[in-house]
Enzyme design. Structure first.
Site: not given
Ligand SMILES: *Cc1c(COP(=O)(O)O)cnc(C)c1O
Length: 462
Positions: A77, A129-130, A220, A263, A387, A454
């Protein structure tokens, strides 16, 4: 060395050890499946998809080195050895001393938005970014796009369309005051602009601007190694640096960063927040307990953190990142042979088809990009995503649709999953739809969710 006389191709820098069969379907079958899914590729069943280019998020093929590491998961844990190994690699490769794991990127975005933003603040960013923007807005900020104008032009060949326009930043600071700007939010490559990178020079300019105005600069870093690859290829002075060196230099200008490990890190789940700022770290470490789990696992299993730690080591390998970016480029070169319009230059993780140009007879209110994604799926079972106006959502203040200049279909390449033959099949399908484009009709909403619509919206043909 003898002069090369033959064109020499590259191939995927791996051989295949495990295979996953994929289902081939008929056009009639896909027509029915698309209708049942409300013409939303997010609502389609993965089983019905032939080549899945919906996203590169968590869809990566892990290496044998990562899979072997999964067996070494320490599922304690608290304080598992995988956590400490991952933390070491975050220090080593990102240069950030403090680190909090999360189950994915948006959990880190949620925490950092809550920690840094007070209601009424403004957060400038290089396009949005969304999930990033939504968390900034939910924390009470107004997001302001400060990306260079070139980013909004799909055929502009600027090599660094992810750059921030310093004049736009300057203007914002004059209008609202630096004390109402908690941080500048910088991402690279910029997904919504077509996977376009920022340059190191631009980053340094933004860093100096931020320092002068005492504004924090946050990164980011989800796709940071792709950005590093473009810097190596395109920016003077970086050709002889390693990806790891460029990544480390990029990170050095930021106060902190967040990452979706789904990613660059080539895993199926994971994320983290890392910073130089001890105070921010302490708050995040405390907050993660509320939303994710103890700060030494943050919603992840020990084995997940091991795969992430090993993924960091692989993501900076030149052959690996080169194959990733070159595979996308290969797809672009093939599509260009059919004169199909897509965003230029070719991005780091995806091809963005220009639905506004391809389906120029369909008005934006009838969702040309959503329509194009549907048509490609019906033609071949290749799945991409919208998009455009659907992804942009509504303005939280006015309730009106935000109308982005770009109306795109994203075909995103999972890392190490598909070969060049899969790409050829995709290209031929897009070409077929392109040839028959005049017959295509648009879509209308039959269900519209409130947040990130979306993902779950349903449509019908007009
Ligand atoms: C995918 C992504 C996010 C969000 O991450 P999640 O793991 O899907 O929650 C944030 N910023 C960028 C640039 C991304 O590609």
């Amino acid at each position: 060395m003898a002069k090369k006389v033959v064109k020499r191709s590259w191939a995927e820098p791996f051989k295949i050890k495990v295979v996953e069969p994929i289902k081939m379907t008929t056009r009639e079958y896909r027509e029915k499946a698309a209708k049942e899914a409300g013409y939303n590729t997010f609502l389609m069943k993965s089983e019905d998809v032939y080549i899945d280019l919906l996203t590169d998020s968590g869809t990566n093929a892990m290496s044998d080195y990562q899979w072997a590491g999964m067996m070494l998961g320490d599922e304690a844990y608290a304080g598992s050895r995988n956590f400490y190994y991952l933390w070491d690699n975050v220090k080593k490769y990102y240069g950030m001393p403090y680190f909090v794991p999360t189950h994915q990127g948006r959990a880190a975005e949620h925490m950092i938005s809550k920690i840094l933003i007070k209601p009424g603040d403004y957060v400038p960013g290089n396009m949005y970014f969304t999930t990033t923007r939504l968390h900034q807005e939910l924390a009470g900020a107004t997001f302001v796009d400060v990306i260079i104008d070139e980013a909004h032009e799909s055929s502009n060949e600027h090599p660094f369309k992810g750059n921030i326009d310093l004049k736009k930043l300057e203007k914002l600071v004059k209008e609202v005051g630096a004390k109402n700007i908690p941080y500048i939010s910088m991402a690279g490559p910029v997904n919504m602009a077509g996977g376009q990178p920022f340059s190191m020079k631009n980053l340094i300019d933004v860093y100096e601007f931020a320092k002068k105005h005492k504004i924090k600069l946050w990164f980011d870093a989800t796709r940071a190694t792709e950005n590093a690859f473009f810097i190596k290829e395109r920016e003077k002075g970086y050709a002889d640096k390693t990806i790891a060196q460029i990544l480390k230099e990029m990170c050095s200008y930021f106060d902190g960063l967040w990452v979706s490990a789904k990613k660059d890190l080539m895993v199926n789940i994971g994320g983290f927040l890392a910073t130089k700022n001890k105070k921010v770290y302490e708050e995040a470490r405390n907050m993660v307990v509320i939303y994710e789990g103890l700060h030494t696992y943050g919603g992840l299993a020990g084995r997940d953190m091991e795969a992430m730690a090993r993924g960091i080591e692989e993501m900076v390998e030149y052959e690996n990142i080169r194959m990733r970016v070159k595979q996308v480029e290969y797809a672009g070169i093939q599509l260009a042979k059919y004169k199909i319009p897509f965003v230029q230059p070719i991005g780091g993780h995806a091809i963005f088809l220009d639905a506004k140009k391809i389906l120029s007879h369909i008005p934006q209110e009838q969702f040309p990009a959503q329509t194009l994604a549907t048509e490609i799926f019906i033609d071949s079972g290749v799945r991409g995503m919208e998009r455009g106006i659907v992804s942009s959502g509504r303005d939280p203040k006015t309730g009106e649709n935000r109308k982005p200049k770009l109306e795109l279909v994203r075909l995103t390449f999972p890392r190490r999953v598909y070969t060049q033959s899969h790409i050829d099949v995709m290209v031929e399908s897009v070409a077929e739809v392109y040839e028959n484009r005049k017959k295509v009709k648009g879509l209308k909403f039959i269900y519209e969710p409130k947040y990130l619509r979306f993902f779950q919206a349903k449509f019908d043909r007009v």
